[in-house]
Enzyme design. Structure first.
Site, short mmCIF file in Angstrom:
data_model
loop_
_atom_site.label_atom_id
_atom_site.label_comp_id
_atom_site.label_asym_id
_atom_site.label_seq_id
_atom_site.Cartn_x
_atom_site.Cartn_y
_atom_site.Cartn_z
CG MET A 227 -34.02 59.74 28.72
SD MET A 227 -33.21 58.22 29.25
CE MET A 227 -31.51 58.67 29.10
CG ASP B 74 -37.41 49.01 24.47
OD1 ASP B 74 -37.57 47.95 25.08
OD2 ASP B 74 -36.32 49.56 24.30
CE LYS C 153 -36.06 48.81 31.06
NZ LYS C 153 -34.73 49.13 30.62
C1 SAM Z 1 -34.54 56.31 26.71
S1 SAM Z 1 -34.20 57.67 25.67
C2 SAM Z 1 -34.05 56.80 24.15
C3 SAM Z 1 -33.48 57.64 23.06
C4 SAM Z 1 -33.49 56.94 21.71
N1 SAM Z 1 -32.68 55.75 21.73
C5 SAM Z 1 -33.04 57.87 20.60
O1 SAM Z 1 -32.00 57.62 19.97
O2 SAM Z 1 -33.77 58.82 20.31
C6 SAM Z 1 -35.77 58.44 25.56
C7 SAM Z 1 -35.66 59.95 25.46
O3 SAM Z 1 -35.46 60.35 24.11
C8 SAM Z 1 -36.13 61.57 23.86
N2 SAM Z 1 -37.11 61.35 22.81
C9 SAM Z 1 -37.39 60.19 22.19
N3 SAM Z 1 -38.32 60.36 21.23
C10 SAM Z 1 -38.63 61.67 21.25
C11 SAM Z 1 -39.54 62.48 20.49
N4 SAM Z 1 -40.28 61.95 19.52
N5 SAM Z 1 -39.62 63.79 20.78
C12 SAM Z 1 -38.87 64.34 21.74
N6 SAM Z 1 -38.00 63.63 22.49
C13 SAM Z 1 -37.88 62.31 22.25
C14 SAM Z 1 -36.77 62.02 25.15
O4 SAM Z 1 -35.85 62.87 25.80
C15 SAM Z 1 -36.91 60.69 25.89
O5 SAM Z 1 -36.95 60.89 27.28
#
Ligand code: SAM
Length: 252
Positions: free
Chosen positions: A179, A46, A67
């Site tokens: 998200m 991804d 995406k």
């Molecule tokens: C589709 S979700 C996937 C989450 C992922 N599977 C996890 O365990 O972190 C994506 C969301 O995770 C959060 N996110 C992921 N990486 C981040 C980062 N480095 N800093 C802040 N928020 C993050 C944000 O809220 C983003 O919209």
């Protein structure tokens, strides 16, 4: 090697590894994940916060299925089809996802699709942004006498669902919203039906990466601040613990 390491072996049967890539910092990935990547014939990935992780798979075919905000590059069905095809044609396939694959990563759906075709699959967890990002800045999601529980919730529920599951009436001391930046105004408004607007809140943008930003506020005013994705929101008194732990110069 420990017994538990021995399940990553070259060449004895075809297997798909569902792997968590961590929140961004390329060093926040497990040894097991690196091992699976080193052996991979194919990596299906991804949008990752940091593609440097792919350097662990120098010989693999790389397939991007990420995406982009607003537009779907590949539907989940299409991704499942790609996974099935590659799994049938290769010994070792890595399905790489940001954070942990089972935290808002649709990892479960992919496992079910593979299981239906009797494909062997192993899950390798990742550091989820929900906990790992607050931890790296010094924001504990639980803290003795302040927070004994936490909830992780999506701030962007599947709009095609008939009935909303996210009700915002969570009783956990700390709430971490993933998200949710696009809808931060309505999400915080909903939360204020159950929580004091003065509850401390903090947004962490691009956590664990060089461009990381920390935005401080309260449940009542955090939505008015300038925030960019990827970011997560932490609401609860643990934000005061973070304030105690760190210097004010960090704040925006
Ligand atoms: C589709 S979700 C996937 C989450 C992922 N599977 C996890 O365990 O972190 C994506 C969301 O995770 C959060 N996110 C992921 N990486 C981040 C980062 N480095 N800093 C802040 N928020 C993050 C944000 O809220 C983003 O919209």
């Amino acid at each position: 090697l420990h017994q538990s390491d021995s399940n990553i072996k070259a060449g004895d049967e075809m297997v798909v590894y569902l792997v968590g890539a961590g929140p961004g910092d390329p060093e926040l990935i497990t040894l097991k994940a690196v091992k699976a990547l080193e052996m991979a014939d194919v990596v299906i990935y991804d949008r990752l916060a940091n593609e440097e992780i792919l350097k662990h798979a120098p010989h693999a075919k790389l397939i991007y299925v990420g995406k982009k905000a607003g537009e779907h590059y590949k539907s989940q069905d299409e991704i499942n089809q790609i996974l099935l095809k590659e799994a049938k044609n290769n010994d070792t396939v890595v399905r790489l996802k940001g954070g942990d694959p089972f935290v808002f990563g649709r990892g479960g759906e992919e496992v079910l699709a593979l299981k239906e075709e009797n494909i062997s699959i192993e899950m390798i967890p990742g550091v989820t942004s929900a906990i790992g990002v607050p931890t790296t800045i010094g924001l504990p999601v639980t803290h003795r006498a302040v927070a004994t529980s936490f909830t992780v919730v999506t701030g962007h529920e599947d709009p095609t669902k008939k009935e909303k599951q996210v009700k915002w009436d969570y009783t956990a001391d700390t709430v971490v919203v993933l998200m949710g930046i696009g809808q931060i105004e309505e999400n915080t408004r909903e939360m204020m039906k159950y929580r004091d607007p003065e509850t401390p809140a903090c947004v962490i943008e691009s956590g664990t990466m060089p461009e990381e930003r920390i935005v401080m506020g309260t449940l009542g005013d955090i939505a008015k601040k300038d925030i960019k994705s990827p970011a997560l929101l932490v609401v609860g008194n643990v934000v005061n613990v973070f304030k105690e732990m760190t210097s004010k110069e960090l704040f925006y």
